[in-house]
Design a protein around this motif. Structure first.
Motif, PDB file in Angstrom:
ATOM      1  N   PHE A 246      20.227   1.394  62.301  1.00 34.85           N
ATOM      2  CA  PHE A 246      20.479   0.784  60.889  1.00 34.85           C
ATOM      3  C   PHE A 246      19.702   2.081  59.898  1.00 34.85           C
ATOM      4  N   PHE A 247      20.591   2.295  58.866  1.00 36.73           N
ATOM      5  CA  PHE A 247      20.048   3.087  57.878  1.00 36.73           C
ATOM      6  C   PHE A 247      19.672   2.661  56.575  1.00 36.73           C
ATOM      7  N   TYR A 248      20.172   1.224  56.515  1.00 34.75           N
ATOM      8  CA  TYR A 248      19.698   0.605  55.339  1.00 34.75           C
ATOM      9  C   TYR A 248      19.840  -1.069  55.956  1.00 34.75           C
ATOM     10  N   ASP A 249      18.774  -1.825  55.471  1.00 30.63           N
ATOM     11  CA  ASP A 249      18.739  -3.372  55.667  1.00 30.63           C
ATOM     12  C   ASP A 249      18.274  -4.170  54.544  1.00 30.63           C
ATOM     13  N   GLN A 250      19.085  -4.724  53.887  1.00 30.18           N
ATOM     14  CA  GLN A 250      18.534  -5.512  52.737  1.00 30.18           C
ATOM     15  C   GLN A 250      17.786  -6.703  53.314  1.00 30.18           C
ATOM     16  N   SER A 251      18.161  -7.229  54.787  1.00 33.14           N
ATOM     17  CA  SER A 251      17.424  -8.508  55.045  1.00 33.14           C
ATOM     18  C   SER A 251      15.954  -8.332  54.997  1.00 33.14           C
ATOM     19  N   GLU A 252      15.574  -7.030  55.462  1.00 33.53           N
ATOM     20  CA  GLU A 252      14.028  -6.771  55.485  1.00 33.53           C
ATOM     21  C   GLU A 252      13.399  -7.061  54.020  1.00 33.53           C
ATOM     22  N   ILE A 253      14.057  -6.809  53.178  1.00 30.28           N
ATOM     23  CA  ILE A 253      13.593  -7.038  51.508  1.00 30.28           C
ATOM     24  C   ILE A 253      13.940  -8.530  51.169  1.00 30.28           C
ATOM     25  N   VAL A 254      14.759  -9.097  51.661  1.00 32.12           N
ATOM     26  CA  VAL A 254      14.640 -10.547  51.515  1.00 32.12           C
ATOM     27  C   VAL A 254      13.790 -11.259  52.322  1.00 32.12           C
ATOM     28  N   ARG A 255      13.512 -11.006  53.418  1.00 32.98           N
ATOM     29  CA  ARG A 255      12.631 -11.563  54.148  1.00 32.98           C
ATOM     30  C   ARG A 255      11.174 -11.311  53.936  1.00 32.98           C
ATOM     31  N   ALA A 256      10.799 -10.036  53.395  1.00 30.68           N
ATOM     32  CA  ALA A 256       9.620  -9.813  52.796  1.00 30.68           C
ATOM     33  C   ALA A 256       9.328 -10.623  51.497  1.00 30.68           C
ATOM     34  N   SER A 257      10.211 -10.821  50.731  1.00 34.51           N
ATOM     35  CA  SER A 257      10.281 -11.563  49.338  1.00 34.51           C
ATOM     36  C   SER A 257       9.785 -13.118  49.772  1.00 34.51           C
ATOM     37  N   VAL A 258      10.582 -13.539  50.715  1.00 38.73           N
ATOM     38  CA  VAL A 258      10.441 -14.879  51.001  1.00 38.73           C
ATOM     39  C   VAL A 258       8.891 -15.025  51.693  1.00 38.73           C
ATOM     40  N   GLU A 259       8.496 -14.159  52.548  1.00 35.28           N
ATOM     41  CA  GLU A 259       6.979 -14.189  52.901  1.00 35.28           C
ATOM     42  C   GLU A 259       6.033 -13.949  51.595  1.00 35.28           C
ATOM     43  N   SER A 260       6.387 -13.484  51.053  1.00 37.72           N
ATOM     44  CA  SER A 260       5.419 -13.129  49.768  1.00 37.72           C
ATOM     45  C   SER A 260       5.274 -14.227  48.842  1.00 37.72           C
ATOM     46  N   VAL A 261       6.531 -15.065  48.660  1.00 35.04           N
ATOM     47  CA  VAL A 261       6.517 -16.292  47.827  1.00 35.04           C
ATOM     48  C   VAL A 261       5.437 -17.503  48.686  1.00 35.04           C
ATOM     49  N   TRP A 262       5.982 -17.438  50.252  1.00 28.59           N
ATOM     50  CA  TRP A 262       5.003 -18.481  50.697  1.00 28.59           C
ATOM     51  C   TRP A 262       3.602 -18.078  50.708  1.00 28.59           C
ATOM     52  N   GLU A 263       3.177 -16.574  50.919  1.00 35.13           N
ATOM     53  CA  GLU A 263       1.881 -16.474  50.659  1.00 35.13           C
ATOM     54  C   GLU A 263       1.259 -16.890  49.295  1.00 35.13           C
ATOM     55  N   ALA A 264       2.078 -16.808  48.343  1.00 33.75           N
ATOM     56  CA  ALA A 264       1.738 -17.051  46.902  1.00 33.75           C
ATOM     57  C   ALA A 264       1.384 -18.671  46.896  1.00 33.75           C
ATOM     58  N   ILE A 265       2.350 -19.351  47.473  1.00 29.88           N
ATOM     59  CA  ILE A 265       2.171 -20.605  47.430  1.00 29.88           C
ATOM     60  C   ILE A 265       0.961 -21.276  48.159  1.00 29.88           C
ATOM     61  N   ILE A 266       0.724 -20.778  49.384  1.00 23.43           N
ATOM     62  CA  ILE A 266      -0.425 -21.169  50.005  1.00 23.43           C
ATOM     63  C   ILE A 266      -1.781 -20.792  49.357  1.00 23.43           C
ATOM     64  N   PHE A 267      -1.903 -19.601  48.980  1.00 24.69           N
ATOM     65  CA  PHE A 267      -3.006 -19.157  48.138  1.00 24.69           C
ATOM     66  C   PHE A 267      -3.255 -20.024  47.044  1.00 24.69           C
ATOM     67  N   GLY A 268      -2.301 -20.481  46.258  1.00 29.18           N
ATOM     68  CA  GLY A 268      -2.137 -21.110  45.028  1.00 29.18           C
ATOM     69  C   GLY A 268      -2.789 -22.539  45.190  1.00 29.18           C
ATOM     70  N   LEU A 269      -2.220 -23.070  46.479  1.00 23.51           N
ATOM     71  CA  LEU A 269      -2.594 -24.457  46.881  1.00 23.51           C
ATOM     72  C   LEU A 269      -4.102 -24.341  47.198  1.00 23.51           C
ATOM     73  N   ILE A 270      -4.481 -23.362  47.802  1.00 22.39           N
ATOM     74  CA  ILE A 270      -6.044 -23.322  48.362  1.00 22.39           C
ATOM     75  C   ILE A 270      -6.864 -23.468  46.818  1.00 22.39           C
ATOM     76  N   LEU A 271      -6.445 -22.505  46.003  1.00 24.12           N
ATOM     77  CA  LEU A 271      -7.215 -22.673  44.820  1.00 24.12           C
ATOM     78  C   LEU A 271      -7.103 -23.538  43.841  1.00 24.12           C
ATOM     79  N   SER A 272      -5.888 -24.378  44.193  1.00 25.69           N
ATOM     80  CA  SER A 272      -5.754 -25.650  43.389  1.00 25.69           C
ATOM     81  C   SER A 272      -6.802 -26.697  43.967  1.00 25.69           C
ATOM     82  N   VAL A 273      -6.833 -26.634  45.236  1.00 22.72           N
ATOM     83  CA  VAL A 273      -7.736 -27.724  46.010  1.00 22.72           C
ATOM     84  C   VAL A 273      -9.356 -27.458  45.504  1.00 22.72           C
TER      85      VAL A 273
END
Length: 299
Positions: A246-273
């Motif tokens: 592979f010399f280019y893989d957009q799925s890595e960017i998509v997967r990293a973006s999804v993981e970043s969103v879930w991290e933000a959701i979990i972090f926001g949930l903890i702060l909200s609690v």
């Protein structure tokens, strides 16, 4: 020009092809402008050079590659790599669900070269254009008509194409004093690569690149998963000296973006609690909010 409801055109010419971009108003569906351009091209087709090839496609996000695969080898010629990529890899990748197109970059397609001896050619009263015209007129597949019998219509074609060096050498260009003049009488036919004007490399080696484009509703993650399975199988089938990577893989960017969103959701949930408990001093109310927030996100 002259196509209605389209904005001014923009064109760019590179090493060989010319790209024309047609812009339409945002409220206008892309299907109608595409049909308008196709209609206009059909009207002017007779004015274009005989060898000109036109391609029309909608410039959506699916028009850009989502994955890129390189094929390299330390021992094989770039022509062999091109043939493997064109007749093996491309067909395999097109069978993956969600893949729209697979475009090849680099490589050199094989072709036959007739190396003409100008002295022999002139002695036979021929020119290079005579040879070209004879090949163009006879090296083709043409319709021979149709035949109807027993309520069945048969369409017939005549295949006059040459497929090997001996066939090209025996190809008759003209007849002089009742004797056929063949290409082998004044030229040497060899197999070689087509002329190219650019070089494509990968990992420091000359390579053939395959750019995979998704369908508009295709899943980048699913296509990448299936492509990795195909490449794993191909590595077992291809010669050991051929390397796929592979010399280019957009799925890595998509997967990293999804993981970043879930991290933000979990972090926001903890702060909200923590904030709810600090201000309300009630575990019951905090527990309700803790339950509602994830459910709302999932819905």
């Amino acid at each position: 020009h002259g196509t209605r409801a389209l904005h001014p055109l923009k064109s760019a010419t590179g090493g060989g092809p010319t790209e024309i971009k047609v812009f339409s108003p945002g409220a206008l569906a892309m299907v109608r402008p595409e049909l308008s351009v196709l209609s206009r091209l059909s009207q002017i087709r007779s004015t274009l050079p005989a060898t000109a090839v036109t391609t029309v496609y909608r410039l959506t996000f699916a028009a850009f590659p989502i994955l890129g695969v390189s094929l390299t080898s330390d021992t094989r010629s770039i022509t062999e790599l091109w043939e493997t990529a064109r007749y093996n890899l491309k067909l395999r990748f097109l069978r993956i669900p969600g893949v729209a197109r697979v475009a090849l970059e680099g490589g050199r397609a094989p072709e036959y070269h007739a190396v003409v001896d100008p002295i022999l050619l002139g002695a036979m009263g021929l020119s290079l254009q005579d040879v070209i015209d004879a090949l163009d007129a006879n090296n083709l597949v043409a319709s021979a008509g149709m035949h109807e019998e027993n309520h069945t219509l048969y369409l017939t074609v005549v295949d006059g194409r040459v497929h090997s060096i001996p066939e090209i050498e025996e190809f008759v260009v003209t007849t002089t004093d009742g004797h056929p003049v063949r290409i082998g009488d004044f030229a040497t036919v060899v197999r070689g690569p087509e002329p190219v004007f650019n070089v494509v490399t990968a990992d420091g080696h000359v390579a053939v690149l395959l750019n995979i484009r998704s369908q508009p509703d295709g899943s980048t993650l699913h296509i990448a998963r299936d492509l990795r399975q195909q490449i794993a199988e191909l590595r077992q089938e291809l010669p050991p000296d051929m390397k796929l990577a592979f010399f280019y893989d957009q799925s890595e960017i998509v997967r990293a973006s999804v993981e970043s969103v879930w991290e933000a959701i979990i972090f926001g949930l903890i702060l909200s609690v923590l904030i709810l408990y600090v201000f309300l001093k009630s575990w019951d109310t905090t527990l309700v909010a803790t339950t509602v927030i994830p459910v709302t996100v999932l819905i």
